[in-house]
Design a protein around this motif. Structure first.
Motif, PDB file in Angstrom:
ATOM      1  N   LEU A   6       0.856  -1.180   0.000  1.00  0.00           N
ATOM      2  CA  LEU A   6       0.000   0.000   0.000  1.00  0.00           C
ATOM      3  C   LEU A   6       0.893   1.231   0.000  1.00  0.00           C
ATOM      4  O   LEU A   6       1.757   1.378   0.868  1.00  0.00           O
ATOM      5  CB  LEU A   6      -0.906   0.009   1.232  1.00  0.00           C
ATOM      6  CG  LEU A   6      -2.039   1.037   1.235  1.00  0.00           C
ATOM      7  CD1 LEU A   6      -3.086   0.671   0.187  1.00  0.00           C
ATOM      8  CD2 LEU A   6      -2.701   1.115   2.614  1.00  0.00           C
ATOM      9  N   ASP A   7       0.709   2.091  -1.011  1.00  0.00           N
ATOM     10  CA  ASP A   7       1.489   3.323  -1.130  1.00  0.00           C
ATOM     11  C   ASP A   7       0.575   4.526  -0.956  1.00  0.00           C
ATOM     12  O   ASP A   7      -0.537   4.552  -1.501  1.00  0.00           O
ATOM     13  CB  ASP A   7       2.148   3.425  -2.513  1.00  0.00           C
ATOM     14  CG  ASP A   7       3.261   2.409  -2.700  1.00  0.00           C
ATOM     15  OD1 ASP A   7       3.963   2.134  -1.712  1.00  0.00           O
ATOM     16  OD2 ASP A   7       3.427   1.900  -3.819  1.00  0.00           O
ATOM     17  N   VAL A   8       1.047   5.511  -0.221  1.00  0.00           N
ATOM     18  CA  VAL A   8       0.350   6.793  -0.093  1.00  0.00           C
ATOM     19  C   VAL A   8       1.308   7.893  -0.545  1.00  0.00           C
ATOM     20  O   VAL A   8       2.428   7.992  -0.039  1.00  0.00           O
ATOM     21  CB  VAL A   8      -0.105   7.048   1.358  1.00  0.00           C
ATOM     22  CG1 VAL A   8      -0.809   8.390   1.458  1.00  0.00           C
ATOM     23  CG2 VAL A   8      -1.024   5.946   1.841  1.00  0.00           C
ATOM     24  N   VAL A   9       0.889   8.705  -1.508  1.00  0.00           N
ATOM     25  CA  VAL A   9       1.717   9.776  -2.061  1.00  0.00           C
ATOM     26  C   VAL A   9       1.007  11.104  -1.845  1.00  0.00           C
ATOM     27  O   VAL A   9      -0.194  11.214  -2.113  1.00  0.00           O
ATOM     28  CB  VAL A   9       1.976   9.554  -3.571  1.00  0.00           C
ATOM     29  CG1 VAL A   9       2.734  10.734  -4.163  1.00  0.00           C
ATOM     30  CG2 VAL A   9       2.749   8.253  -3.799  1.00  0.00           C
ATOM     31  N   PHE A  10       1.751  12.119  -1.392  1.00  0.00           N
ATOM     32  CA  PHE A  10       1.149  13.432  -1.146  1.00  0.00           C
ATOM     33  C   PHE A  10       2.239  14.488  -1.085  1.00  0.00           C
ATOM     34  O   PHE A  10       3.412  14.174  -0.811  1.00  0.00           O
ATOM     35  CB  PHE A  10       0.347  13.437   0.165  1.00  0.00           C
ATOM     36  CG  PHE A  10       1.118  12.921   1.361  1.00  0.00           C
ATOM     37  CD1 PHE A  10       1.819  13.797   2.186  1.00  0.00           C
ATOM     38  CD2 PHE A  10       1.148  11.563   1.648  1.00  0.00           C
ATOM     39  CE1 PHE A  10       2.528  13.329   3.273  1.00  0.00           C
ATOM     40  CE2 PHE A  10       1.855  11.089   2.734  1.00  0.00           C
ATOM     41  CZ  PHE A  10       2.552  11.973   3.545  1.00  0.00           C
ATOM     42  N   PRO A  11       1.897  15.761  -1.363  1.00  0.00           N
ATOM     43  CA  PRO A  11       2.875  16.843  -1.203  1.00  0.00           C
ATOM     44  C   PRO A  11       3.417  16.854   0.219  1.00  0.00           C
ATOM     45  O   PRO A  11       2.684  16.604   1.179  1.00  0.00           O
ATOM     46  CB  PRO A  11       2.060  18.105  -1.511  1.00  0.00           C
ATOM     47  CG  PRO A  11       0.967  17.619  -2.417  1.00  0.00           C
ATOM     48  CD  PRO A  11       0.621  16.254  -1.907  1.00  0.00           C
ATOM     49  N   TRP A 191       1.604   9.692 -13.309  1.00  0.00           N
ATOM     50  CA  TRP A 191       2.447  10.401 -12.350  1.00  0.00           C
ATOM     51  C   TRP A 191       2.411   9.719 -10.982  1.00  0.00           C
ATOM     52  O   TRP A 191       3.452   9.563 -10.326  1.00  0.00           O
ATOM     53  CB  TRP A 191       1.983  11.853 -12.223  1.00  0.00           C
ATOM     54  CG  TRP A 191       2.844  12.675 -11.306  1.00  0.00           C
ATOM     55  CD1 TRP A 191       3.911  13.449 -11.650  1.00  0.00           C
ATOM     56  CD2 TRP A 191       2.712  12.784  -9.879  1.00  0.00           C
ATOM     57  NE1 TRP A 191       4.458  14.026 -10.536  1.00  0.00           N
ATOM     58  CE2 TRP A 191       3.745  13.632  -9.439  1.00  0.00           C
ATOM     59  CE3 TRP A 191       1.838  12.249  -8.948  1.00  0.00           C
ATOM     60  CZ2 TRP A 191       3.916  13.963  -8.092  1.00  0.00           C
ATOM     61  CZ3 TRP A 191       2.009  12.558  -7.606  1.00  0.00           C
ATOM     62  CH2 TRP A 191       3.030  13.414  -7.188  1.00  0.00           C
ATOM     63  N   VAL A 192       1.222   9.303 -10.537  1.00  0.00           N
ATOM     64  CA  VAL A 192       1.089   8.633  -9.237  1.00  0.00           C
ATOM     65  C   VAL A 192       1.942   7.364  -9.213  1.00  0.00           C
ATOM     66  O   VAL A 192       2.645   7.083  -8.232  1.00  0.00           O
ATOM     67  CB  VAL A 192      -0.392   8.298  -8.958  1.00  0.00           C
ATOM     68  CG1 VAL A 192      -0.517   7.374  -7.742  1.00  0.00           C
ATOM     69  CG2 VAL A 192      -1.186   9.578  -8.723  1.00  0.00           C
ATOM     70  N   SER A 196       5.203   6.653  -6.762  1.00  0.00           N
ATOM     71  CA  SER A 196       5.294   5.502  -5.867  1.00  0.00           C
ATOM     72  C   SER A 196       6.607   4.757  -6.063  1.00  0.00           C
ATOM     73  O   SER A 196       7.143   4.161  -5.129  1.00  0.00           O
ATOM     74  CB  SER A 196       4.113   4.554  -6.101  1.00  0.00           C
ATOM     75  OG  SER A 196       2.880   5.176  -5.807  1.00  0.00           O
ATOM     76  N   LEU A 197       7.126   4.790  -7.303  1.00  0.00           N
ATOM     77  CA  LEU A 197       8.381   4.102  -7.616  1.00  0.00           C
ATOM     78  C   LEU A 197       9.602   4.995  -7.395  1.00  0.00           C
ATOM     79  O   LEU A 197      10.734   4.545  -7.623  1.00  0.00           O
ATOM     80  CB  LEU A 197       8.360   3.643  -9.080  1.00  0.00           C
ATOM     81  CG  LEU A 197       7.305   2.591  -9.447  1.00  0.00           C
ATOM     82  CD1 LEU A 197       7.282   2.369 -10.952  1.00  0.00           C
ATOM     83  CD2 LEU A 197       7.581   1.280  -8.723  1.00  0.00           C
ATOM     84  N   ASP A 198       9.379   6.247  -6.967  1.00  0.00           N
ATOM     85  CA  ASP A 198      10.466   7.211  -6.781  1.00  0.00           C
ATOM     86  C   ASP A 198      11.262   7.370  -8.072  1.00  0.00           C
ATOM     87  O   ASP A 198      12.496   7.345  -8.076  1.00  0.00           O
ATOM     88  CB  ASP A 198      11.385   6.767  -5.635  1.00  0.00           C
ATOM     89  CG  ASP A 198      12.310   7.889  -5.163  1.00  0.00           C
ATOM     90  OD1 ASP A 198      11.962   9.066  -5.384  1.00  0.00           O
ATOM     91  OD2 ASP A 198      13.370   7.580  -4.612  1.00  0.00           O
ATOM     92  N   CYS A 228       6.235   9.758   0.103  1.00  0.00           N
ATOM     93  CA  CYS A 228       5.603   8.477  -0.192  1.00  0.00           C
ATOM     94  C   CYS A 228       5.805   7.559   1.006  1.00  0.00           C
ATOM     95  O   CYS A 228       6.934   7.406   1.485  1.00  0.00           O
ATOM     96  CB  CYS A 228       6.185   7.840  -1.452  1.00  0.00           C
ATOM     97  SG  CYS A 228       5.484   6.210  -1.831  1.00  0.00           S
ATOM     98  N   ILE A 229       4.718   6.978   1.488  1.00  0.00           N
ATOM     99  CA  ILE A 229       4.775   6.024   2.594  1.00  0.00           C
ATOM    100  C   ILE A 229       4.283   4.684   2.079  1.00  0.00           C
ATOM    101  O   ILE A 229       3.215   4.601   1.466  1.00  0.00           O
ATOM    102  CB  ILE A 229       3.917   6.493   3.782  1.00  0.00           C
ATOM    103  CG1 ILE A 229       4.391   7.869   4.263  1.00  0.00           C
ATOM    104  CG2 ILE A 229       3.967   5.484   4.917  1.00  0.00           C
ATOM    105  CD1 ILE A 229       3.573   8.429   5.406  1.00  0.00           C
ATOM    106  N   ARG A 230       5.056   3.629   2.319  1.00  0.00           N
ATOM    107  CA  ARG A 230       4.719   2.294   1.817  1.00  0.00           C
ATOM    108  C   ARG A 230       4.687   1.285   2.958  1.00  0.00           C
ATOM    109  O   ARG A 230       5.586   1.227   3.792  1.00  0.00           O
ATOM    110  CB  ARG A 230       5.722   1.841   0.760  1.00  0.00           C
ATOM    111  CG  ARG A 230       5.615   0.367   0.382  1.00  0.00           C
ATOM    112  CD  ARG A 230       6.508  -0.002  -0.773  1.00  0.00           C
ATOM    113  NE  ARG A 230       6.013   0.606  -2.015  1.00  0.00           N
ATOM    114  CZ  ARG A 230       6.572   0.371  -3.204  1.00  0.00           C
ATOM    115  NH1 ARG A 230       7.622  -0.413  -3.312  1.00  0.00           N
ATOM    116  NH2 ARG A 230       6.063   0.947  -4.287  1.00  0.00           N
TER     117      ARG A 230
END
Length: 325
Positions: A6-11, A191-192, A196-198, A228-230
């Motif tokens: 589970l990945d969470v991406v945000f500014p 983009w998301v 997530s993959l940096d 990004c938090i995984r």
């Protein structure tokens, strides 16, 4: 079943990052007999605690099994095992998987199976005969180990960030307007995935040779930092819901949540509605595709009510899932 990543991406937002990191979860990795697990799980399920999830396999075999949130044990077995077990199962409809069957065993009670709008013949009751039969499927039992899931936190500096909100529906009824909107949405979810993959492609100073890689970011963008938090491991639906609750309560510009499901499971998607229908047939595959991505953003301008959210969800499903038809 549940996701295993589970990945969470945000500014970049340190306070929001801390709220996500405060969530705790984990699972137990255990090697034991299938009947031993059933005897462990049935008393818990009998108390109405249907939040027991498990995924397992038989030793030296491609056969797999899972216990889902409905309290149903599902076995995915090949031709040889199916003939040896002698239980009733559903044959998978895909030619490459034609010799595989799904056997369903409700561990709660028979009334549950009767409530489902399908033939009771699709179920095998858990009886003494069933218990004896499953012994042949068992492996030796060893001690269990607890697996704590520690979130991985990454911060990407000076990356190209899309400007949101983005309309969740085509802004104009014309075919041209719809096509432009679809391109914008496609670029956003691309983009998301890269975030997530940096991916280096998102860096503001990226100067990759166009003969090696080509990436066109969303047209409206700015330069900023992204977090990004995984979480990786067997994640329960309740944990995923906790992540979504934090995302929904956020007042920032946007959050993207991406889940990659456990594909090596006899059960794929389960409806959150009351258990009145069988889940779609799903063939377990070790390298399958079952991913969803959710983007949450606050409405713009006068539509920015307190707590209101716009959202878009996309799914990528492999060929061996009956939800595709």
């Amino acid at each position: 079943m549940a996701p295993d990543t589970l990945d969470v991406v945000f500014p970049s937002d340190e306070a929001l990052s801390q709220r996500f990191q405060s969530l705790k979860t984990g699972y137990v990795k255990h090697r034991w007999t299938l009947n031993g697990f059933i005897e462990y799980a049935r008393p818990i399920l009998a108390k109405g605690k249907w939040n027991v999830l498990a995924l397992g396999s038989a030793a030296n075999s491609d056969d797999v099994w899972c216990l889902d949130s409905r309290g149903t044990l599902s076995l995915a077995v090949g031709k040889e095992t199916y003939e040896q077990l002698g239980m009733v199962g559903s044959k998978l409809p895909w030619k490459p998987k034609k010799e595989m069957h799904i056997i369903r065993i409700p561990l709660v009670n028979r009334e549950y199976a009767d409530k489902i709008q399908a033939s009771p013949d699709l179920f095998t009751p858990y009886s003494e005969k069933t218990k004896t039969t499953l012994v042949a499927w068992d492996a030796k039992r060893v001690d269990a180990t607890n697996q704590a899931i520690i979130p991985q936190v990454r911060r990407a500096l000076s990356v190209r960030v899309p400007q949101l909100p983005l309309s969740t529906v085509p802004p104009t009824p014309t075919s041209e307007g719809t096509e432009d909107w679809e391109e914008e949405v496609s670029a956003l979810f691309e983009w998301v995935g890269l975030a997530s993959l940096d991916s280096q492609r998102l860096r503001a100073n990226d100067r990759v040779d166009p003969y090696l890689a080509v990436y066109d970011p969303p047209l409206q963008l700015s330069v900023g930092d992204v977090m990004c938090i995984r979480w990786s491991g067997l994640l329960s639906p309740s944990f995923v819901q906790s992540v979504l609750n934090i995302a929904l309560a956020n007042d920032g510009s946007f959050i993207a949540v991406t889940g990659q499901a456990v594909t090596n499971s006899p059960v794929g998607y389960i409806s959150p509605l009351p258990p009145v229908v069988l889940p779609a047939l799903h063939a377990p595959t070790k390298d399958g595709e079952d991913t969803w991505s959710l983007v949450l953003t606050a409405p713009a301008g006068d539509n920015r009510d307190a707590g209101a959210k716009h959202w878009m969800l996309v799914e990528s499903i492999g060929p061996y899932d009956a939800r595709l038809g």
